[in-house]
Each structure stands twice: as structure tokens, then as C-alpha cells.
Design a protein around this motif. Sequence first.
Motif, mmCIF file in Angstrom:
data_model
loop_
_atom_site.group_PDB
_atom_site.id
_atom_site.type_symbol
_atom_site.label_atom_id
_atom_site.label_comp_id
_atom_site.label_asym_id
_atom_site.label_seq_id
_atom_site.Cartn_x
_atom_site.Cartn_y
_atom_site.Cartn_z
ATOM 1 N N SER A 204 0.844 -1.199 0.000
ATOM 2 C CA SER A 204 0.000 0.000 0.000
ATOM 3 C C SER A 204 0.881 1.250 0.000
ATOM 4 O O SER A 204 2.007 1.229 0.498
ATOM 5 C CB SER A 204 -0.915 0.012 1.227
ATOM 6 O OG SER A 204 -0.148 -0.083 2.420
ATOM 7 N N ASN A 205 0.365 2.322 -0.573
ATOM 8 C CA ASN A 205 1.110 3.583 -0.607
ATOM 9 C C ASN A 205 0.982 4.278 0.757
ATOM 10 O O ASN A 205 0.324 5.299 0.901
ATOM 11 C CB ASN A 205 0.562 4.480 -1.722
ATOM 12 C CG ASN A 205 1.277 5.826 -1.764
ATOM 13 O OD1 ASN A 205 2.496 5.892 -1.608
ATOM 14 N ND2 ASN A 205 0.526 6.900 -1.963
ATOM 15 N N THR A 206 1.625 3.666 1.753
ATOM 16 C CA THR A 206 1.507 4.163 3.127
ATOM 17 C C THR A 206 2.858 4.176 3.841
ATOM 18 O O THR A 206 2.901 4.206 5.073
ATOM 19 C CB THR A 206 0.517 3.284 3.928
ATOM 20 O OG1 THR A 206 0.936 1.905 3.854
ATOM 21 C CG2 THR A 206 -0.890 3.411 3.377
ATOM 22 N N PHE A 207 3.935 4.189 3.093
ATOM 23 C CA PHE A 207 5.272 4.120 3.678
ATOM 24 C C PHE A 207 5.467 5.185 4.767
ATOM 25 O O PHE A 207 6.029 4.905 5.824
ATOM 26 C CB PHE A 207 6.323 4.299 2.578
ATOM 27 C CG PHE A 207 7.729 4.390 3.080
ATOM 28 C CD1 PHE A 207 8.454 3.249 3.370
ATOM 29 C CD2 PHE A 207 8.347 5.625 3.257
ATOM 30 C CE1 PHE A 207 9.770 3.328 3.829
ATOM 31 C CE2 PHE A 207 9.656 5.711 3.720
ATOM 32 C CZ PHE A 207 10.363 4.563 4.002
ATOM 33 N N GLU B 59 -7.520 7.890 7.693
ATOM 34 C CA GLU B 59 -8.069 8.070 6.351
ATOM 35 C C GLU B 59 -7.046 7.739 5.271
ATOM 36 O O GLU B 59 -7.365 7.080 4.272
ATOM 37 C CB GLU B 59 -8.551 9.522 6.176
ATOM 38 C CG GLU B 59 -9.748 9.892 7.010
ATOM 39 C CD GLU B 59 -9.396 10.350 8.410
ATOM 40 O OE1 GLU B 59 -10.261 10.926 9.081
ATOM 41 O OE2 GLU B 59 -8.233 10.135 8.844
ATOM 42 N N ILE B 60 -5.814 8.194 5.460
ATOM 43 C CA ILE B 60 -4.791 7.985 4.434
ATOM 44 C C ILE B 60 -4.396 6.517 4.336
ATOM 45 O O ILE B 60 -4.226 5.974 3.234
ATOM 46 C CB ILE B 60 -3.579 8.887 4.718
ATOM 47 C CG1 ILE B 60 -3.963 10.349 4.460
ATOM 48 C CG2 ILE B 60 -2.376 8.481 3.874
ATOM 49 C CD1 ILE B 60 -2.913 11.359 4.862
ATOM 50 N N ASN B 61 -4.271 5.844 5.478
ATOM 51 C CA ASN B 61 -3.932 4.416 5.441
ATOM 52 C C ASN B 61 -5.072 3.587 4.864
ATOM 53 O O ASN B 61 -4.845 2.679 4.055
ATOM 54 C CB ASN B 61 -3.567 3.931 6.843
ATOM 55 C CG ASN B 61 -2.154 4.296 7.232
ATOM 56 O OD1 ASN B 61 -1.197 3.631 6.842
ATOM 57 N ND2 ASN B 61 -2.004 5.371 8.000
ATOM 58 N N ALA B 62 -6.297 3.899 5.263
ATOM 59 C CA ALA B 62 -7.446 3.159 4.733
ATOM 60 C C ALA B 62 -7.557 3.327 3.226
ATOM 61 O O ALA B 62 -7.825 2.363 2.495
ATOM 62 C CB ALA B 62 -8.727 3.622 5.416
ATOM 63 N N VAL C 11 -2.154 -7.935 -0.678
ATOM 64 C CA VAL C 11 -1.898 -6.542 -0.314
ATOM 65 C C VAL C 11 -1.147 -6.516 1.008
ATOM 66 O O VAL C 11 -1.623 -7.038 2.025
ATOM 67 C CB VAL C 11 -3.203 -5.741 -0.190
ATOM 68 C CG1 VAL C 11 -2.912 -4.322 0.318
ATOM 69 C CG2 VAL C 11 -3.920 -5.682 -1.537
ATOM 70 N N ALA C 12 0.027 -5.904 0.978
ATOM 71 C CA ALA C 12 0.836 -5.736 2.179
ATOM 72 C C ALA C 12 0.725 -4.292 2.655
ATOM 73 O O ALA C 12 0.880 -3.362 1.858
ATOM 74 C CB ALA C 12 2.298 -6.081 1.902
ATOM 75 N N GLY C 13 0.438 -4.117 3.924
ATOM 76 C CA GLY C 13 0.398 -2.774 4.485
ATOM 77 C C GLY C 13 1.811 -2.284 4.750
ATOM 78 O O GLY C 13 2.526 -2.843 5.583
ATOM 79 N N ALA C 14 2.236 -1.253 4.035
ATOM 80 C CA ALA C 14 3.602 -0.745 4.157
ATOM 81 C C ALA C 14 3.724 0.160 5.382
ATOM 82 O O ALA C 14 2.954 1.105 5.543
ATOM 83 C CB ALA C 14 4.001 0.020 2.904
#
Length: 231
Positions: free
Chosen positions: A62-65, A83-86, A109-112
Amino acid sequence: MSQFADIFASRPVLADGAMGTVLYARGVFINRCYDELNLSDPSLILSIHEEYLQAGAEILESNTFGANRFRLGRHGLADQVNEINAAGVRIARQAVERLKEKQAGEAWVAGAVGPLGVRLEPLGKTGLDEARAAFAEQIAALAAAGVDLLSIETMPALNEAREALAAARETAPELPVLVMVTVDDDGNCLDGSSPAHAAALLTEWGAGAIGVNCSTGPATALTAIEAMRAA
């Protein structure tokens, strides 16, 4: 470990590559908050995910680095962690679902989860308890959004990796956790720890899988990974 076995089985699994590098190449300057693009330009993030899937990726991060309250706070976005992580997970999941609809394969899907971007005690002012709380906040959001696994990545120091991993184990114990450190030209963690020492501690602390990412190139990363495996 059974969940990791389900994903990786007995063969290599190809993950995606950098998100920030691609965004920069597409004209998004580094003064922007790349994680916030999940909200303001989701189609751009989706297109990058889809291109990685088309190239054969089986795991999307995910684009959450940098979607923790410390890094987001630099852009006045500390109150938008959830909100941004979701949104990051939702976009990655959308790309995976489109792949399935085309019957072109499956992906996870890996949570970054990247480093906080601040120095932790005793070298900095941020307490270890503060660090763990920030990681827990982000990981809780990623877990609630439905990631398949967590990717704690580019960790510069073992004390920060420990807090991130502890937060994952406490907040989302059902999720498998991959922990990756970044290393210098000599193959050591940026706090001076050797790859073998890192491997021993990360395993002891409960990581489901360990590794190296980013760093100064694939040759250095491979050397460090070989030392980890030997340990």
C-alpha cells in the motif's frame, strides 16, 4: 508462520517495487506528501499498482510508507492517519480485484509501514513509547482496512524495528509480519548492527519473515541477506 507458508509456499514470490521513485519520475516533487495522494489523486496510485501487477507482481505494498503521525505531521496531516492508510489499502485492493476480474492472476496486499522519520531515544527526543504508539496507530488502520500482511520496511535501526514489530504483534496479532532493514555500503544496519545480529533479534522478537530492502543496491542487499540466512 502458517500464513506466510500459504503466501510463499515453496517458491519465490515477486513483490512490487518502489512507489516514491515512480511518483517522482512522473513529476510529483518530493515536497509533496506522497501518502496523501491516496486521497487527492487515487487514480495515479491505482495506475502504478496496476502496472506492477501487469509486470508480474504478486504482492502490492500500500502507498503508506510514510503514513504515520510524525511524517504526516510535517504536512499538517497528523489527524488523517486513519483516512490515508485506509485509502491506501483500498486502492491496492481495487487493483488486485481488477486483476482477478480479468482472470489474470492473484495478488496480496501488504500494508507498508516505514520508519517514523525521527530519532528515537537515547539519540533523539522521541521516546520508545511514543514510537510504539505511532506505529500502533498506523498498523491498526491498515489492519482495519483489510491488508493480508504487514511489511515493516526500510528500518534504519533495530530499536525502531523492535517498536514497530511490538506494535504489530499487539495491535494486529492475526497478521503475518515481514520486517526489513536497510543497510549501508558495508552491509550493516544504519545503527551499526550486523545483518546476523539483526536476524537473530528480529527472529527472537517474533517477525514472521525478515530481510533487507532499499539500501545502496541489490549487490549490497544480497550480501546482507546471505549473512542473515546463515545466522
